[in-house]
Scaffold this motif. Sequence first.
Motif, PDB file in Angstrom:
ATOM      1  N   ASP A  73       0.814  -1.196   0.000  1.00 54.91           N
ATOM      2  CA  ASP A  73       0.000   0.000   0.000  1.00 54.91           C
ATOM      3  C   ASP A  73       0.866   1.271   0.000  1.00 54.91           C
ATOM      4  OD1 ASP A  73      -3.055   0.540   1.161  1.00 54.91           O
ATOM      5  OD2 ASP A  73      -1.590   2.139   1.467  1.00 54.91           O
ATOM      6  N   ASP A  74       0.394   2.292  -0.656  1.00 56.41           N
ATOM      7  CA  ASP A  74       1.136   3.562  -0.703  1.00 56.41           C
ATOM      8  C   ASP A  74       1.423   4.096   0.682  1.00 56.41           C
ATOM      9  OD1 ASP A  74       1.004   3.427  -3.349  1.00 56.41           O
ATOM     10  OD2 ASP A  74      -0.633   4.888  -3.591  1.00 56.41           O
ATOM     11  N   GLN A  75       0.399   3.997   1.526  1.00 54.52           N
ATOM     12  CA  GLN A  75       0.531   4.519   2.895  1.00 54.52           C
ATOM     13  C   GLN A  75       1.676   3.806   3.604  1.00 54.52           C
ATOM     14  OE1 GLN A  75      -1.527   6.588   4.803  1.00 54.52           O
ATOM     15  NE2 GLN A  75      -3.152   6.999   3.351  1.00 54.52           N
ATOM     16  N   ILE A  76       1.683   2.482   3.412  1.00 53.89           N
ATOM     17  CA  ILE A  76       2.705   1.689   4.097  1.00 53.89           C
ATOM     18  C   ILE A  76       4.079   2.020   3.545  1.00 53.89           C
ATOM     19  CG2 ILE A  76       3.596  -0.662   4.257  1.00 53.89           C
ATOM     20  CD1 ILE A  76       0.915  -1.564   5.041  1.00 53.89           C
ATOM     21  N   GLN A  77       4.125   2.154   2.223  1.00 55.33           N
ATOM     22  CA  GLN A  77       5.419   2.488   1.611  1.00 55.33           C
ATOM     23  C   GLN A  77       5.959   3.789   2.172  1.00 55.33           C
ATOM     24  OE1 GLN A  77       5.137   2.504  -2.604  1.00 55.33           O
ATOM     25  NE2 GLN A  77       5.273   0.274  -2.737  1.00 55.33           N
ATOM     26  N   LYS A  78       5.054   4.733   2.293  1.00 55.75           N
ATOM     27  CA  LYS A  78       5.488   6.039   2.789  1.00 55.75           C
ATOM     28  C   LYS A  78       5.950   5.923   4.242  1.00 55.75           C
ATOM     29  CE  LYS A  78       3.048   9.892   3.764  1.00 55.75           C
ATOM     30  NZ  LYS A  78       1.696  10.341   3.790  1.00 55.75           N
ATOM     31  N   ALA A  79       5.162   5.191   5.028  1.00 56.74           N
ATOM     32  CA  ALA A  79       5.516   5.047   6.440  1.00 56.74           C
ATOM     33  C   ALA A  79       6.853   4.333   6.584  1.00 56.74           C
ATOM     34  CB  ALA A  79       4.427   4.269   7.166  1.00 56.74           C
ATOM     35  N   ARG A  80       7.009   3.255   5.807  1.00 54.35           N
ATOM     36  CA  ARG A  80       8.243   2.481   5.891  1.00 54.35           C
ATOM     37  C   ARG A  80       9.449   3.376   5.611  1.00 54.35           C
ATOM     38  NH1 ARG A  80       9.473  -2.935   5.226  1.00 54.35           N
ATOM     39  NH2 ARG A  80       7.479  -3.553   4.377  1.00 54.35           N
ATOM     40  N   LYS A  81       9.304   4.160   4.547  1.00 54.72           N
ATOM     41  CA  LYS A  81      10.418   5.019   4.139  1.00 54.72           C
ATOM     42  C   LYS A  81      10.756   6.034   5.243  1.00 54.72           C
ATOM     43  CE  LYS A  81      11.210   6.472  -0.612  1.00 54.72           C
ATOM     44  NZ  LYS A  81      10.380   7.014  -1.669  1.00 54.72           N
ATOM     45  N   THR A  82       9.719   6.714   5.719  1.00 53.33           N
ATOM     46  CA  THR A  82       9.941   7.760   6.726  1.00 53.33           C
ATOM     47  C   THR A  82      10.548   7.174   7.991  1.00 53.33           C
ATOM     48  OG1 THR A  82       7.895   8.665   5.904  1.00 53.33           O
ATOM     49  CG2 THR A  82       8.779   9.690   7.874  1.00 53.33           C
ATOM     50  N   ILE A  83       9.989   6.048   8.417  1.00 49.43           N
ATOM     51  CA  ILE A  83      10.432   5.480   9.699  1.00 49.43           C
ATOM     52  C   ILE A  83      11.854   4.924   9.577  1.00 49.43           C
ATOM     53  CG2 ILE A  83       9.945   3.689  11.409  1.00 49.43           C
ATOM     54  CD1 ILE A  83       6.941   4.229  10.828  1.00 49.43           C
ATOM     55  N   GLU A  84      12.124   4.270   8.422  1.00 48.71           N
ATOM     56  CA  GLU A  84      13.482   3.710   8.248  1.00 48.71           C
ATOM     57  C   GLU A  84      14.549   4.804   8.338  1.00 48.71           C
ATOM     58  OE1 GLU A  84      14.033  -0.109   7.472  1.00 48.71           O
ATOM     59  OE2 GLU A  84      12.264   0.453   8.630  1.00 48.71           O
ATOM     60  N   ILE A  85      14.240   5.948   7.780  1.00 45.64           N
ATOM     61  CA  ILE A  85      15.223   7.048   7.831  1.00 45.64           C
ATOM     62  C   ILE A  85      15.538   7.384   9.276  1.00 45.64           C
ATOM     63  CG2 ILE A  85      15.555   9.531   7.379  1.00 45.64           C
ATOM     64  CD1 ILE A  85      13.959   9.128   4.782  1.00 45.64           C
ATOM     65  N   GLN A  86      14.493   7.458  10.088  1.00 50.55           N
ATOM     66  CA  GLN A  86      14.697   7.803  11.500  1.00 50.55           C
ATOM     67  C   GLN A  86      15.459   6.704  12.233  1.00 50.55           C
ATOM     68  OE1 GLN A  86      14.135  10.762  12.690  1.00 50.55           O
ATOM     69  NE2 GLN A  86      13.319  11.346  10.694  1.00 50.55           N
ATOM     70  N   ILE A  87      15.156   5.457  11.883  1.00 50.74           N
ATOM     71  CA  ILE A  87      15.850   4.350  12.572  1.00 50.74           C
ATOM     72  C   ILE A  87      17.331   4.368  12.216  1.00 50.74           C
ATOM     73  CG2 ILE A  87      16.040   1.841  12.751  1.00 50.74           C
ATOM     74  CD1 ILE A  87      13.022   1.714  12.604  1.00 50.74           C
ATOM     75  N   ASN A  88      17.610   4.684  10.959  1.00 52.54           N
ATOM     76  CA  ASN A  88      19.029   4.769  10.572  1.00 52.54           C
ATOM     77  C   ASN A  88      19.742   5.840  11.362  1.00 52.54           C
ATOM     78  OD1 ASN A  88      19.106   2.653   8.833  1.00 52.54           O
ATOM     79  ND2 ASN A  88      18.486   3.877   7.060  1.00 52.54           N
ATOM     80  N   LYS A  89      19.023   6.924  11.604  1.00 53.63           N
ATOM     81  CA  LYS A  89      19.629   7.989  12.423  1.00 53.63           C
ATOM     82  C   LYS A  89      19.921   7.470  13.829  1.00 53.63           C
ATOM     83  CE  LYS A  89      17.815  12.155  10.250  1.00 53.63           C
ATOM     84  NZ  LYS A  89      16.651  13.021  10.303  1.00 53.63           N
ATOM     85  N   THR A 202      -7.110   2.858  11.362  1.00 49.35           N
ATOM     86  CA  THR A 202      -7.935   2.724  10.170  1.00 49.35           C
ATOM     87  C   THR A 202      -7.653   3.909   9.257  1.00 49.35           C
ATOM     88  OG1 THR A 202      -9.706   3.938  11.226  1.00 49.35           O
ATOM     89  CG2 THR A 202      -9.848   1.549  11.315  1.00 49.35           C
ATOM     90  N   GLU A 203      -8.099   3.806   8.046  1.00 52.35           N
ATOM     91  CA  GLU A 203      -8.091   4.897   7.061  1.00 52.35           C
ATOM     92  C   GLU A 203      -6.714   5.332   6.563  1.00 52.35           C
ATOM     93  OE1 GLU A 203     -11.135   5.413   6.114  1.00 52.35           O
ATOM     94  OE2 GLU A 203     -12.016   4.444   7.879  1.00 52.35           O
ATOM     95  N   GLU A 204      -5.828   5.705   7.474  1.00 55.38           N
ATOM     96  CA  GLU A 204      -4.573   6.262   6.973  1.00 55.38           C
ATOM     97  C   GLU A 204      -3.482   6.120   8.020  1.00 55.38           C
ATOM     98  OE1 GLU A 204      -4.546  10.501   6.744  1.00 55.38           O
ATOM     99  OE2 GLU A 204      -4.999  10.658   8.872  1.00 55.38           O
ATOM    100  N   ILE A 205      -2.248   6.229   7.549  1.00 51.75           N
ATOM    101  CA  ILE A 205      -1.150   6.381   8.498  1.00 51.75           C
ATOM    102  C   ILE A 205      -0.710   7.834   8.371  1.00 51.75           C
ATOM    103  CG2 ILE A 205       1.136   5.602   9.212  1.00 51.75           C
ATOM    104  CD1 ILE A 205       0.712   3.070   7.609  1.00 51.75           C
ATOM    105  N   SER A 206      -1.014   8.604   9.385  1.00 49.13           N
ATOM    106  CA  SER A 206      -0.703  10.032   9.286  1.00 49.13           C
ATOM    107  C   SER A 206       0.738  10.295   9.715  1.00 49.13           C
ATOM    108  CB  SER A 206      -1.645  10.816  10.181  1.00 49.13           C
ATOM    109  OG  SER A 206      -1.344  10.523  11.526  1.00 49.13           O
ATOM    110  N   GLU A 207       1.167  11.517   9.505  1.00 52.66           N
ATOM    111  CA  GLU A 207       2.509  11.915   9.932  1.00 52.66           C
ATOM    112  C   GLU A 207       2.668  11.665  11.432  1.00 52.66           C
ATOM    113  OE1 GLU A 207       5.009  13.330   8.100  1.00 52.66           O
ATOM    114  OE2 GLU A 207       3.841  13.074   6.248  1.00 52.66           O
ATOM    115  N   THR A 208       1.599  11.991  12.174  1.00 50.29           N
ATOM    116  CA  THR A 208       1.681  11.833  13.634  1.00 50.29           C
ATOM    117  C   THR A 208       1.772  10.367  14.016  1.00 50.29           C
ATOM    118  OG1 THR A 208       0.073  13.608  13.575  1.00 50.29           O
ATOM    119  CG2 THR A 208       0.752  12.850  15.723  1.00 50.29           C
TER     120      THR A 208
END
Length: 541
Positions: A73-89, A202-208
């Motif tokens: 899912d697009d939402q998941i892809q976006k979340a994965r990307k954002t979160i991975e960046i932070q984990i790398n940090k 449900t519905e979305e994975i928001s920035e928050t």
Amino acid sequence: MNFFKQKLNYIRQYFSNILRPWSKQYSFSNRRQQVFQQAHSKIFQNHAFYRNLLLIGILSSYYHKQIVQCIEDDQIQKARKTIEIQINKMKKEFGTQMAAFPEIKYTTRGNWYVMEFIVDQRNCDLFQLFITAVTTLEKKDKSVFVFKNMQTAKDGNMLTLQIDFEEKKEKQNGRVYNKGTICVTGEMISDRPGFKFSIEKTEEISETDMEAVINVYRTAIQPQQHSFVKDRMKAAPNQFGSSDPKNQSKQKSQRDQQKERTDAINKLEELGVSVFLPDAKQINLDWDYLAGYEQQKRDIEDTVLLALQYPEIYDQITAATRMKQEPNRPKAVLFEGPPGTGKTTSAKIIAQQVSIPLIYMPLESIMSKYYGEAEKKFADLWEATKMLGKSIIFIDEIDAIAGTRDSEMHEASRRILSTLLRKIDSFESSSDVLLVCATNRKQDLDPAMLSRIDMSIKFEKPDVHSRQAIFKRYAKHLSEDQLRQLAENSENLSGRNISDICKDAERRWASKLIRKLVDQTVPDVDQYIEALHNRKYQNLA
Ligand SMILES: Nc1ncnc2c1ncn2[C@@H]1O[C@H](COP(=O)(O)OP(=O)(O)O)[C@@H](O)[C@H]1O
Ligand SMILES: [Mg+2]
């Protein structure tokens, strides 16, 4: 590929709605019904689809991973990307050896997005994870966050804690209610410390939501910020890796080592010893904290700190100079000097500077606590200390014992000290343990013991310049002239006396402020002079 992607998406939606686990727990929301019906019609109206399905079946067995990714899912892809960046940090920040970085699983169940990972309940406070999640989620700006309920369930050893929440969001086409769940579940048995933490939405994975996952992840893996070593050692079993190869069994699993350390620390604390961890966040504890005493700082730096930090360089030198390989690193150091001159503080600073746990042994209290069986207790202490690996043992105020009238106790403590020194002697080739003793009365110490001390650092009472510097530490608002005036009037006082005088002046000033007798917020020099005289008058100084 787009075509497959779309079809697979429909199948995923279809099946996940039929086969959804926990279906009892979640209601069949409107959106889910829509998704389900849409998926149903798309699949069954198109016969060509079956051909594709076959093809996909074959392909998927070859390209399973790619396909899973492509239908993600697009939402998941976006979340994965954002979160991975932070984990790398975080990996950069904490170092990869610091703690395990669990993998986050991103999935969908029906119209629920699920992000979950395993946390080690021994390293983190599970309740704190909830608090972190909730406080992050509550921050959403354009929405209203409401707790629905909190549930706990226990089934055998399985424990589940769950918070349901709802989030009202204003969108162009009206209000949307997003549901969410924060959940921690795991087995309450000590040899399975993994608990699953999940955030579902449900519905979305928001920035928050992503921020919440990141914050919880950070809370779960980061070393605990306590000055006591216990929690942090649990979190970071390898941080103080034993440098003694004999102690270090390669086969030993990380979990065993971790347990051993935790046990050692618990044991030490049980025996009346505190274990202090040099904590990076405790910014006050570097040499700046102690004003003056430049020579002592220098001596400690040259002989103790550097030897602990770069043992290999010291060994290289002796390898080249000695017929027989033997270390010249100090193993036992004595801090001598009158009370309140910064001996205890210096030991804590050393531990802080070299990131080695400091085992603080107030000998007197141990001796009196275990009167009669002190030696056996001491053997336990020693064993527990060895399990910790590299460490500094700090025996404070040994003179309290040396000077005691009770000859039996005196005798026992003397024996203990010499045992300890002999043990340190026998540790020839290892740099694992540094013994630091502090005393107010060197003359009372046993000569046999003194002979084993590699070096002695004298902490005299501060001279007038040091006193001025110490006053400046505790009353920085005064002018140099005023500070000099105080220093000149405080002959024979120790650093602790000066710090007490400044505290006293502050307290008295505070009461004057409250009574509205003064309006300036900081005490004036007269207040300090008064405190100084009071102290002399009370014969405390
Ligand atoms: N040189 C100094 N500069 C600043 N504060 C000092 C200094 N010497 C002592 N103190 C104060 O006195 C307190 C007691 O010092 P401590 O290290 O316990 O002394 P000791 O162990 O020699 O009795 C310290 O916490 C510190 O507040
Ligand atoms: Mg002390």
